[in-house]
Write an enzyme that holds these catalytic residues in place. Structure first.
Site, mmCIF file in Angstrom:
data_model
loop_
_atom_site.group_PDB
_atom_site.id
_atom_site.type_symbol
_atom_site.label_atom_id
_atom_site.label_comp_id
_atom_site.label_asym_id
_atom_site.label_seq_id
_atom_site.Cartn_x
_atom_site.Cartn_y
_atom_site.Cartn_z
ATOM 1 N N TYR A 192 3.875 4.014 6.684
ATOM 2 C CA TYR A 192 2.780 4.491 5.840
ATOM 3 C C TYR A 192 2.097 3.416 5.002
ATOM 4 O O TYR A 192 1.085 3.705 4.353
ATOM 5 C CB TYR A 192 3.267 5.617 4.910
ATOM 6 C CG TYR A 192 4.461 5.268 4.028
ATOM 7 C CD1 TYR A 192 4.311 4.557 2.847
ATOM 8 C CD2 TYR A 192 5.740 5.678 4.383
ATOM 9 C CE1 TYR A 192 5.391 4.253 2.039
ATOM 10 C CE2 TYR A 192 6.839 5.388 3.584
ATOM 11 C CZ TYR A 192 6.660 4.671 2.416
ATOM 12 O OH TYR A 192 7.754 4.363 1.619
ATOM 13 N N HIS B 120 11.660 3.677 -0.028
ATOM 14 C CA HIS B 120 12.073 4.558 -1.119
ATOM 15 C C HIS B 120 13.601 4.679 -1.169
ATOM 16 O O HIS B 120 14.197 4.690 -2.242
ATOM 17 C CB HIS B 120 11.451 5.943 -0.927
ATOM 18 C CG HIS B 120 11.817 6.927 -1.979
ATOM 19 N ND1 HIS B 120 11.289 6.898 -3.246
ATOM 20 C CD2 HIS B 120 12.680 7.973 -1.960
ATOM 21 C CE1 HIS B 120 11.802 7.879 -3.955
ATOM 22 N NE2 HIS B 120 12.640 8.552 -3.209
ATOM 23 N N ARG C 183 7.358 -1.346 -5.576
ATOM 24 C CA ARG C 183 8.591 -1.095 -4.834
ATOM 25 C C ARG C 183 8.553 -1.902 -3.538
ATOM 26 O O ARG C 183 7.863 -1.548 -2.582
ATOM 27 C CB ARG C 183 8.732 0.403 -4.534
ATOM 28 C CG ARG C 183 9.830 0.713 -3.526
ATOM 29 C CD ARG C 183 10.171 2.182 -3.471
ATOM 30 N NE ARG C 183 9.125 3.076 -3.032
ATOM 31 C CZ ARG C 183 8.694 3.212 -1.773
ATOM 32 N NH1 ARG C 183 9.187 2.456 -0.809
ATOM 33 N NH2 ARG C 183 7.752 4.088 -1.484
#
Length: 428
Positions: free
Chosen positions: A326, A317, A313
């Site tokens: 993160y 998100h 990805r």
């Protein structure tokens, strides 16, 4: 007393998964095992699943480092088909970019890109029949685009405007398209898995020829619905394809929290006794070939197949997520399997069926097409401008026949609105 009896043993320790790279870290994916393209065998679709359990631990790949299609999984698609596939993948990327910007401009509340994952849904739409039922997660907009769903209709749903056929009742990007055999997306993780199995079982019990396919992210394999679905599919040999899109990250937790440190996600198939494949998810030809193979197994009553699409990805998100908090900023560019659109483009150029000039022209055409669709959709309104549906449609489209208590609530709402003296739109 018990502790004293075991005083010679070391204390127990709990393992907490930790991603390899955090913000600011240098990225090194050299430990990711990537087999050579064309090196993985292709079993006959009629072979018993117990005969190829090794395929869940390797990776099906077709495009090699020289951009050529090699090995037994090469689907040998025509150049015209590859060019159409490339265009649809480019359309997905352009659509994502424009809708992402629309969210940032306050025109809608939410959006989710599939950047870096375009080789999952689009080639699969090509490998499946148009009336095979798809039970997607929220990053498979490529299925709709490849099946010809009008971009304006998709945008109307994102904007929850007057043209939204779902009447604003779904979160943006949670499409529902019966015309294109695309089941309603749910925000609850993995509910689509048992639904797909139930549909496939119904198709088989009726003697139909249509199969089902469903998708989830790797994090969703930790949900109970995932395992319930696989149990039913195993027992009844349901004609269904389970797709696990392993893009390395859930919302903000890495794949290790769903079990990636222990084994592959494709290996879950072994425990259920069904066919399993692990595929290079950035290789459009490998994804097509694996889906075609799984579809043939389903259609010939060989049972379900679980396919793990190993991909990445590249974006957050969703528009509500900030991946810089993160993970290392270097991860998307360091991903060893490359960009799926570029890989398919380079393959077409290598075989003499494409060039950079035509790619640039196509990219512009696609961008113009998406821009024109956005202008058309925004004539119906945008989410930021308030309610676009007649207020008394609030209770419509939920049940086939509205139950008595909802009819009472609807009448109460209408009476209160009329009593207030505020202007409000009625449905025609």
């Amino acid at each position: 007393m018990a502790d004293a009896a075991r005083s010679n043993l070391p204390p127990l320790a709990l393992h907490v998964p930790e991603p390899k790279f955090r913000p600011g870290d240098t990225v090194d994916f050299s430990d990711v095992e990537i087999p050579a393209a064309g090196s993985v065998r292709r079993p006959d679709t009629a072979e018993d699943a117990r005969g190829f359990t090794d395929l869940v631990y390797t990776m099906v790949r077709v495009l090699d480092d020289d951009n050529r299609a090699v090995g037994p999984w090469d689907p040998k698609l025509s150049p015209d088909t590859l060019r159409r596939m490339l265009r649809h993948m480019a359309t997905v990327r352009a659509f994502d970019e424009r809708m992402f910007r629309a969210q940032r401009q306050g025109k809608t509340s939410f959006y989710m890109k599939s950047l870096g994952e375009e080789a999952v849904a689009v080639p699969q739409a090509y490998a499946l029949d148009a009336d095979d039922m798809c039970f997607p997660s929220y990053r498979q907009q490529g299925l709709l685009i490849a099946r010809g769903c009008p971009l304006v209709d998709m945008m109307n749903q994102i904007y929850s405007n007057a043209g939204d056929k779902l009447q604003g009742k779904q979160l943006p990007i949670m499409y529902s398209e019966k015309r294109f055999s695309f089941f309603s997306i749910s925000g609850n993780l993995t509910t689509q898995y048992p639904q797909a199995v139930g549909w496939a079982m119904a198709s088989a019990s009726k003697g139909d020829t249509r199969i089902a396919a469903t998708w989830c992210g790797e994090g969703s394999t930790a949900e109970g619905d995932f395992h319930s679905a696989l149990t039913f599919a195993t027992v009844y040999r349901a004609p269904v394809i389970f797709n696990v899109v392993n893009n390395q990250w859930a919302i903000s937790s890495f794949s290790g929290f769903a079990g990636a440190e222990a084994t592959t996600f494709a290996a879950r198939a072994v425990g259920y006794g069904i066919a399993g494949l692990r595929v290079d998810g950035n290789d459009a030809l490998a994804v097509y070939a694996a889906t075609q193979w799984a579809a043939e197994r389903a259609r010939t009553n060989q049972g379900p197949t679980l396919i793990e699409h190993f991909t990445y990805r590249a974006e957050g998100h969703s528009t509500s997520d900030d991946p810089s908090q993160y993970r290392s900023a270097g991860e998307p560019t360091a991903w060893p399997l490359g960009d799926p659109i570029r890989r398919l483009k380079d393959h077409l150029i290598t075989i003499g069926e494409w060039d950079e000039e035509r790619q640039a022209a196509m990219d512009k055409e696609v961008a113009d097409e998406v821009k024109a669709a956005q202008k058309e959709a925004e004539k119906n309104g945008i989410l930021g401008h308030g309610l676009h549906q007649p207020l008394d449609t609030l209770f419509d489209g939920v049940f086939e026949e509205m139950p008595w208590h909802l009819r009472e609530q609807q009448a109460q709402m209408i009476a209160e609105e009329e009593e207030s003296g505020r202007p409000w739109a009625r449905k025609k």
